[in-house]
Each structure stands twice: as structure tokens, then as C-alpha cells.
Design a protein around this motif. Structure first.
Motif, PDB file in Angstrom:
ATOM      1  N   ASP A  47       0.780  -1.265   0.002  1.00 34.17           N
ATOM      2  CA  ASP A  47       0.148   0.063   0.092  1.00 34.17           C
ATOM      3  C   ASP A  47       0.848   1.008   0.048  1.00 34.17           C
ATOM      4  N   ARG A  48       2.058   1.001   0.671  1.00 34.17           N
ATOM      5  CA  ARG A  48       2.699   2.363   0.783  1.00 34.17           C
ATOM      6  C   ARG A  48       4.004   1.906   1.126  1.00 34.17           C
ATOM      7  N   LEU A  49       5.134   2.865   0.239  1.00 42.08           N
ATOM      8  CA  LEU A  49       6.478   2.482   0.722  1.00 42.08           C
ATOM      9  C   LEU A  49       7.405   4.010   1.161  1.00 42.08           C
ATOM     10  N   TRP A  50       7.893   3.809   2.187  1.00 39.75           N
ATOM     11  CA  TRP A  50       8.874   5.082   2.536  1.00 39.75           C
ATOM     12  C   TRP A  50       9.997   4.520   2.282  1.00 39.75           C
ATOM     13  N   ARG A  51      10.924   5.449   1.439  1.00 40.56           N
ATOM     14  CA  ARG A  51      12.185   5.289   0.748  1.00 40.56           C
ATOM     15  C   ARG A  51      13.243   6.288   1.263  1.00 40.56           C
ATOM     16  N   ASP A  52      14.511   6.240   0.979  1.00 39.91           N
ATOM     17  CA  ASP A  52      15.345   7.165   1.261  1.00 39.91           C
ATOM     18  C   ASP A  52      15.291   7.586   2.819  1.00 39.91           C
ATOM     19  N   ALA A  53      15.226   6.873   3.656  1.00 40.58           N
ATOM     20  CA  ALA A  53      15.014   7.207   5.104  1.00 40.58           C
ATOM     21  C   ALA A  53      16.344   6.614   5.811  1.00 40.58           C
ATOM     22  N   ARG A  54      16.561   7.034   6.915  1.00 43.59           N
ATOM     23  CA  ARG A  54      17.377   6.554   7.920  1.00 43.59           C
ATOM     24  C   ARG A  54      16.482   5.747   9.127  1.00 43.59           C
ATOM     25  N   LEU A  55      16.584   4.649   9.267  1.00 43.00           N
ATOM     26  CA  LEU A  55      15.821   3.829  10.347  1.00 43.00           C
ATOM     27  C   LEU A  55      16.645   3.698  11.500  1.00 43.00           C
ATOM     28  N   ALA A  56      15.717   3.873  12.753  1.00 43.51           N
ATOM     29  CA  ALA A  56      16.157   3.143  14.104  1.00 43.51           C
ATOM     30  C   ALA A  56      15.041   2.392  14.178  1.00 43.51           C
ATOM     31  N   THR A  57      15.409   1.036  13.936  1.00 41.64           N
ATOM     32  CA  THR A  57      14.281  -0.090  13.823  1.00 41.64           C
ATOM     33  C   THR A  57      14.093  -0.548  15.167  1.00 41.64           C
ATOM     34  N   MET A  58      14.865  -0.055  16.319  1.00 48.53           N
ATOM     35  CA  MET A  58      14.702  -0.824  17.759  1.00 48.53           C
ATOM     36  C   MET A  58      14.883  -2.314  17.894  1.00 48.53           C
ATOM     37  N   THR A  59      15.349  -2.842  16.912  1.00 49.47           N
ATOM     38  CA  THR A  59      15.853  -4.245  16.957  1.00 49.47           C
ATOM     39  C   THR A  59      16.878  -4.796  17.782  1.00 49.47           C
ATOM     40  N   ILE A 100      20.338   0.641  13.703  1.00 47.57           N
ATOM     41  CA  ILE A 100      20.410   1.807  12.802  1.00 47.57           C
ATOM     42  C   ILE A 100      20.577   1.449  11.362  1.00 47.57           C
ATOM     43  N   GLU A 101      19.828   1.726  10.310  1.00 48.54           N
ATOM     44  CA  GLU A 101      19.903   1.644   8.845  1.00 48.54           C
ATOM     45  C   GLU A 101      19.892   2.838   8.076  1.00 48.54           C
ATOM     46  N   GLU A 102      21.333   3.121   7.727  1.00 44.84           N
ATOM     47  CA  GLU A 102      21.688   4.668   7.412  1.00 44.84           C
ATOM     48  C   GLU A 102      20.718   4.947   5.861  1.00 44.84           C
ATOM     49  N   ARG A 103      20.407   4.025   5.186  1.00 45.10           N
ATOM     50  CA  ARG A 103      19.785   4.376   3.970  1.00 45.10           C
ATOM     51  C   ARG A 103      18.714   3.106   3.913  1.00 45.10           C
ATOM     52  N   GLY A 104      17.413   3.345   4.473  1.00 43.10           N
ATOM     53  CA  GLY A 104      16.595   2.324   4.727  1.00 43.10           C
ATOM     54  C   GLY A 104      15.395   2.717   4.021  1.00 43.10           C
ATOM     55  N   ALA A 105      14.446   1.636   3.984  1.00 41.02           N
ATOM     56  CA  ALA A 105      13.028   1.759   3.533  1.00 41.02           C
ATOM     57  C   ALA A 105      12.119   1.081   4.702  1.00 41.02           C
ATOM     58  N   VAL A 106      10.866   1.332   4.641  1.00 44.16           N
ATOM     59  CA  VAL A 106       9.645   0.573   5.279  1.00 44.16           C
ATOM     60  C   VAL A 106       8.620   0.592   4.237  1.00 44.16           C
ATOM     61  N   ALA A 107       7.951  -0.746   4.115  1.00 44.10           N
ATOM     62  CA  ALA A 107       6.908  -1.140   3.031  1.00 44.10           C
ATOM     63  C   ALA A 107       5.815  -1.494   4.122  1.00 44.10           C
ATOM     64  N   ALA A 108       4.631  -1.194   3.880  1.00 44.23           N
ATOM     65  CA  ALA A 108       3.417  -1.926   4.634  1.00 44.23           C
ATOM     66  C   ALA A 108       2.272  -2.200   3.790  1.00 44.23           C
ATOM     67  N   ASP A 150      -1.842  -3.367   4.258  1.00 44.43           N
ATOM     68  CA  ASP A 150      -3.102  -3.795   5.292  1.00 44.43           C
ATOM     69  C   ASP A 150      -2.700  -3.211   6.605  1.00 44.43           C
ATOM     70  N   GLY A 151      -1.890  -2.206   6.788  1.00 43.69           N
ATOM     71  CA  GLY A 151      -1.581  -1.789   8.014  1.00 43.69           C
ATOM     72  C   GLY A 151      -0.575  -2.280   8.571  1.00 43.69           C
ATOM     73  N   ARG A 152       0.126  -3.334   8.210  1.00 39.39           N
ATOM     74  CA  ARG A 152       1.429  -4.051   8.746  1.00 39.39           C
ATOM     75  C   ARG A 152       2.535  -4.002   8.014  1.00 39.39           C
ATOM     76  N   ILE A 153       3.716  -3.744   8.801  1.00 42.34           N
ATOM     77  CA  ILE A 153       4.944  -3.649   8.032  1.00 42.34           C
ATOM     78  C   ILE A 153       5.246  -5.136   7.274  1.00 42.34           C
ATOM     79  N   VAL A 154       5.581  -4.907   6.055  1.00 44.27           N
ATOM     80  CA  VAL A 154       5.928  -6.208   5.258  1.00 44.27           C
ATOM     81  C   VAL A 154       7.421  -6.311   4.946  1.00 44.27           C
ATOM     82  N   PHE A 155       8.235  -4.985   4.991  1.00 46.15           N
ATOM     83  CA  PHE A 155       9.568  -4.812   4.955  1.00 46.15           C
ATOM     84  C   PHE A 155       9.908  -3.646   5.503  1.00 46.15           C
ATOM     85  N   ALA A 156      11.224  -3.717   6.460  1.00 45.60           N
ATOM     86  CA  ALA A 156      11.979  -2.614   7.160  1.00 45.60           C
ATOM     87  C   ALA A 156      13.451  -3.090   7.118  1.00 45.60           C
ATOM     88  N   GLY A 157      14.268  -2.234   6.370  1.00 46.72           N
ATOM     89  CA  GLY A 157      15.508  -2.771   6.563  1.00 46.72           C
ATOM     90  C   GLY A 157      16.522  -1.938   5.333  1.00 46.72           C
TER      91      GLY A 157
END
Length: 397
Positions: free
Chosen positions: A4-16, A22-30, A32-39
């Protein structure tokens, strides 16, 4: 893969991880309201197709913040107690004189559910403006069946009024109502209120105030045993004003969290670690009450107790609607590190609520995000004032 939505060109603090993941050049995809990719963006699945793509232009993304201890639904005002404390009265003195919790009980009992919702919304909005996506809300200002249920119903309604997850907690064992027989009140909490709260699905957990001015260890244990019989997890206001072995009591019942903890001893910290009980640090009350005894942060570190940070937002002892300010105080007053408090507002705060579906950026969790206008994560905590928040995302929207 369609998303549904993709956030690109981000820096991530995933809290894993303790280093914030930390991911200095990361992305998150969602989807149905759930994360399907983060890294790492370079590891996005081949052929991913998004209905909407958002370029973050190097901004930081963290999980949405979690305020895991609040008393946000109440009526009335207790600013007079601020002046009384300035004049030298203690929290216990004010409580014994009919102030404190009893004052909030009188005002809350007189308020309708609509009144409680209307009063709570501005406080809730202040938290959301800081990137908060999940809020725990306790009852405990009714101390009778009707008002306690009304508080919990108002808390649930807030989740329909705003894009936020509400985690209601029943706190009937907050104080003894004035003029009430102690044994009779506990009987009603155990035999009447807890069964009804469980039957009507009004709360996720049961809390109690174990303190010299509140409830004894035996009374608290009876409340917790009733909660367990009705399938409700427990939390505890513990060791705030005295060392009453509250942390050990919480651990005995495998509580989700023990909160405050200024007087917790080494054995209590070790017991919490064995039980998997999260320590919820509440510097707002420490500050407002001008306390000097600090929670044993080093003991929690030694024993590997996860530490969360929360506002304890309430009308008297922590009238603070800023989770970031409380994190700042936890660093300044208690010596917590920036990574500790960032984890304490996300991953460990989720654990304090028994939630495995929020608090971390990883597939399967709800896509609750805070997108920040900061150069580094420390700014989220270091700044005092308006949040450097670019966007708040709840369940992918």
C-alpha cells in the motif's frame, strides 16, 4: 510484491537491537496496516510495487512512540496541590487531608462519559503531536463500579476519536474511597469490578497501588489473584515512596511491569529480571514531588531488566503531557542513556503492555511510525519544546 505504501530514502532506528538497529539508507513498506519490509533499501524485494511511495529525503524513522503509563482520563483540577507542596506539604500529607487521588475521585464521579472524553482529548492530542501512536490509560479515579467502568469506556472511545491505539488498564485498587470499609471495598474490587471489567472486555490489564498510603502486599496479592482468575495480566505501582518489596511482589505474579521503583532493592531488581517484568521509569512524578531517591538504574542494567519510560500523565503528581520531556528527565535526573530512553519509549514500552505487535520496525508488526526532522536520534530526546516531528503514521496511514 504489492504494497500500500513505501517509505524510501530514510534513515531507520528499527529498535531491533540495543544500538537502536540503525540503517543509514533504509526503507519501510506496509500492506493492510502491517509492516512487510523494514531494512536496507538495497534489500527491497525485487518487483515491489507500491500504490504510494514517499521519499523521506534522509529523515529518520522510528517506531511510533508508546506511552505505557498514563492516567489520562479524569475530571477536575489539582493545581492547588502545586502551591501546597511549594508551602512544604508532602504528597502523603495532602492525601491524608482529602486531596490527591480523593480530590480527583470527587470530580470524576461527577463527570459524564462525554465530559471525560472531551476533557481527555486535548491531553491525548498533545501526546500524538510528539509521535505517540499507543497510549495506556488507567482508571482509578472512580473507586466505585459505575465510575470505574465509565472511565474505561471513555478510554476506549478515545481510540475511536483519534488514530491511536488505546490500552486500557483497570486500577480500582488505587486508593481507599473516603468513608468506605476497607474489607468491603476490596471485596467489591475482587468480586464485582474485576469480573465485570473482564466480562465486558473493558481493560487489557489490572493495576494496583502497593504503598503505605494505599494497599498492603496481601491486599494487592488478592487483587492480582482475582485478575489471574479472569484472564487479565497485571501491573503494579511499586516502591515509589518506600521500599515495600513491591518489585518482588510484581515479579511473583509475573507482572507485565512494575512502575515508579525509586526504592526498589537489589533483590527486587533480580526478581523482575527472572520474571520478565519491565521496569517503567516515571521521572515526571519524581520531579513534581521533588523526590531525591532515584530508581536503581544500575541494578536494572546489571540484571538485564528492560526499562521503559512513560509520562504518568495525571492531574496531580505528573501533569505532564510530553513523553519526550520525560525521556529527557530520565537522562538528566537518572543517568539513562539516549539509546535506553529511545528503546524505553518504543520496544520496551510495548513490552510493558504485553504487546508484540508494536514498538519495533520489523515485518508483521503494525506500521506505526514517527518520521523526524532531526540530524540524529539524540535530538528527539535532547530538545525541549515542540517535537521535531515531520509525520506520524498509525497502521500504515
Amino acid at each position: 510484491m504489492k504494497v500500500d505504501r513505501l517509505w524510501r530514502d530514510a534513515r531507520l532506528a528499527t529498535m531491533t537491537a540495543p544500538d537502536l538497529g540503525i540503517e543509514e539508507r533504509g526503507a519501510v513498506a506496509a500492506r493492510d496496516g502491517r509492516i512487510v519490509f523494514a531494512g536496507p533499501e538495497a534489500e527491497l524485494p525485487a518487483g515491489i510495487v507500491a500504490e504510494e511511495t514517499v521519499s523521506c529525503a534522509g529523515r529518520w524513522i522510528t517506531p511510533g512512540l508508546v506511552d505505557c503509563h498514563t492516567h489520562l482520563v479524569f475530571a477536575g483540577d489539582r493545581s492547588d496541590e502545586f502551591e501546597r507542596r511549594l508551602a512544604g506539604e508532602s504528597y502523603a500529607d495532602i492525601a491524608r487531608g482529602g486531596g490527591g487521588i480523593a480530590a480527583s475521585v470527587r470530580a470524576t464521579r461527577a463527570a459524564s462519559e462525554d465530559d471525560l472524553v472531551a476533557a481527555a482529548l486535548p491531553r491525548l492530542d498533545a501526546l500524538l503531536a510528539e509521535g505517540v501512536t499507543t497510549v495506556e490509560i488507567k482508571s482509578g479515579y472512580g473507586l466505585d463500579t459505575g465510575t470505574e467502568l465509565r472511565q474505561l469506556a471513555a478510554a476506549r472511545r478515545l481510540g475511536a476519536e483519534r488514530a491511536v491505539t488505546i490500552a486500557p488498564t483497570y486500577l480500582g485498587a488505587h486508593a481507599l474511597p473516603p468513608g468506605t470499609d476497607r474489607a468491603d471495598y476490596l471485596r467489591r474490587v475482587i468480586a464485582e469490578m474485576i469480573p465485570r471489567v473482564a466480562r465486558e472486555g473493558l481493560a487489557d490489564a489490572v493495576d494496583a497501588f502497593h504503598e503505605t498510603i494505599a494497599f498492603t502486599a496481601d491486599e494487592t496479592a488478592a487483587v492480582f489473584e482475582a485478575a489471574s482468575r479472569h484472564g487479565l495480566r497485571v501491573k503494579l505501582h511499586a516502591d515509589q515512596l518506600n521500599d515495600n518489596d513491591g518489585a518482588a511482589l510484581a515479579a511473583r505474579f509475573q507482572a507485565l511491569s512494575a512502575d515508579h521503583l525509586e526504592y526498589t532493592n537489589e533483590a527486587g531488581a533480580a526478581a523482575m529480571a527472572r520474571a520478565g517484568t519491565t521496569a517503567v521509569i516515571l521521572p515526571g512524578a519524581f520531579y513534581v514531588l521533588k523526590e531525591t531517591r532515584k530508581p536503581p538504574i544500575e541494578a536494572f542494567r546489571r540484571h538485564g531488566v528492560p526499562m521503559a519510560v512513560a509520562t504518568d500523565l495525571n492531574p496531580g503528581t505528573s501533569p505532564i503531557a510530553s513523553l519526550r520531556l520525560c525521556a529527557h528527565m530520565a537522562c538528566t535526573f537518572f543517568g539513562m542513556t539516549v539509546p535506553e530512553v529511545l528503546l524505553g519509549m518504543t520496544r520496551h514500552a510495548a513490552t510493558a503492555l504485553g504487546r508484540t505487535d508494536i514498538g519495533v520496525l520489523e515485518p508483521g508488526r503494525w506500521c506505526d511510525l514517527a518520521i523526524w526532522e532531526v540530524a540524529r536520534p539524540a535530538e528527539i530526546v535532547a530538545r525541549i519544546g515542540p517535537a521535531p516531528l515531520r509525520a506520524r503514521v498509525w497502521r500504515g496511514e
